[in-house]
Motif scaffolding. Structure first.
Motif, PDB file in Angstrom:
ATOM      1  N   GLU A  57       0.849  -1.194   0.000  1.00  0.00           N
ATOM      2  CA  GLU A  57       0.000   0.000   0.000  1.00  0.00           C
ATOM      3  C   GLU A  57       0.885   1.246   0.000  1.00  0.00           C
ATOM      4  N   PRO A  58       0.303   2.425  -0.261  1.00  0.00           N
ATOM      5  CA  PRO A  58       1.085   3.656  -0.113  1.00  0.00           C
ATOM      6  C   PRO A  58       1.646   3.745   1.312  1.00  0.00           C
ATOM      7  N   MET A  59       2.836   4.312   1.421  1.00  0.00           N
ATOM      8  CA  MET A  59       3.521   4.381   2.712  1.00  0.00           C
ATOM      9  C   MET A  59       3.877   5.830   3.032  1.00  0.00           C
ATOM     10  N   ARG A  60       3.837   6.149   4.328  1.00  0.00           N
ATOM     11  CA  ARG A  60       4.249   7.490   4.777  1.00  0.00           C
ATOM     12  C   ARG A  60       5.593   7.366   5.474  1.00  0.00           C
ATOM     13  N   PHE A  61       6.489   8.286   5.142  1.00  0.00           N
ATOM     14  CA  PHE A  61       7.829   8.299   5.702  1.00  0.00           C
ATOM     15  C   PHE A  61       8.227   9.717   6.051  1.00  0.00           C
ATOM     16  N   ASN A  62       9.235   9.844   6.904  1.00  0.00           N
ATOM     17  CA  ASN A  62       9.924  11.122   6.937  1.00  0.00           C
ATOM     18  C   ASN A  62      11.034  10.993   5.907  1.00  0.00           C
ATOM     19  N   ARG A  63      11.474  12.099   5.372  1.00  0.00           N
ATOM     20  CA  ARG A  63      12.381  12.036   4.223  1.00  0.00           C
ATOM     21  C   ARG A  63      13.697  11.339   4.533  1.00  0.00           C
ATOM     22  N   ALA A  64      14.122  11.324   5.779  1.00  0.00           N
ATOM     23  CA  ALA A  64      15.362  10.635   6.144  1.00  0.00           C
ATOM     24  C   ALA A  64      15.237   9.127   5.952  1.00  0.00           C
ATOM     25  N   GLN A  65      14.027   8.603   5.884  1.00  0.00           N
ATOM     26  CA  GLN A  65      13.808   7.173   5.674  1.00  0.00           C
ATOM     27  C   GLN A  65      13.782   6.792   4.193  1.00  0.00           C
TER      28      GLN A  65
END
Length: 169
Positions: A57-65
């Motif tokens: 599925e779509p995933m949410r991350f912080n950009r460092a990930q």
């Protein structure tokens, strides 16, 4: 942004550059191990939707990930080359938000039995971008595959399949 003034043109150019940088920066990250350029194309929080391409599925991350996501998807390849089309469609929603559509051919290279293999995906990227203190950055990326060519093992490798060498006795 109905009127096309100087700021419109500057924003349009910056977004064109951002779409190209997405691909070039991931290539440099793969080649050098330095993922800072690729991390820098994103807002602090980003939605990565590769569900039409990879499982999940779509995933949410912080950009460092985001670099870890790329490293995992590309670990089996020796090189990657993003060729982003120079015709990028930008729809400004406001002066600080836009939707961007860009076509790309992404070639993945890997050895198999001592022979260099290539697997290429032709895809449309749709980016939701926003303008903040750092300039234009990608808030959401959607990868929509259109066509694959080359060794189909490439798609399996993106989805985690590893090539394993078996020693003969």
């Amino acid at each position: 942004m109905a009127e096309k003034d100087l700021q419109y043109v500057l924003d349009w150019i910056a977004i064109q550059e951002l779409a190209a940088e997405y691909g070039q920066a991931i290539d440099v990250g793969k080649d050098t191990g330095d993922w800072r350029r690729w991390e820098n194309v994103f807002t602090p929080q980003v939605t990565a939707d590769y569900s039409r391409f990879m499982e999940g599925e779509p995933m949410r991350f912080n950009r460092a990930q985001m670099p870890e996501l790329a490293r995992a998807a590309l670990r089996s390849f020796t090189r990657v080359q993003h060729s982003t089309a120079n015709s990028v469609r930008i729809h400004f929603k406001t002066s600080t938000q836009a939707e961007v559509m860009a076509y790309a051919e992404v070639s993945h290279f890997f050895p198999l039995g001592g022979i260099q293999q290539e697997w290429t995906i032709v895809a449309r990227y749709t980016f939701d971008v926003e303008k903040g203190e750092e300039g234009w950055r990608i808030r959401k990326v959607l990868l929509d595959p259109i066509h694959y060519r080359g060794n189909p093992m490439g798609l399996e490798m993106v989805n985690g399949k590893q090539l394993v060498r078996v020693k003969e006795e």
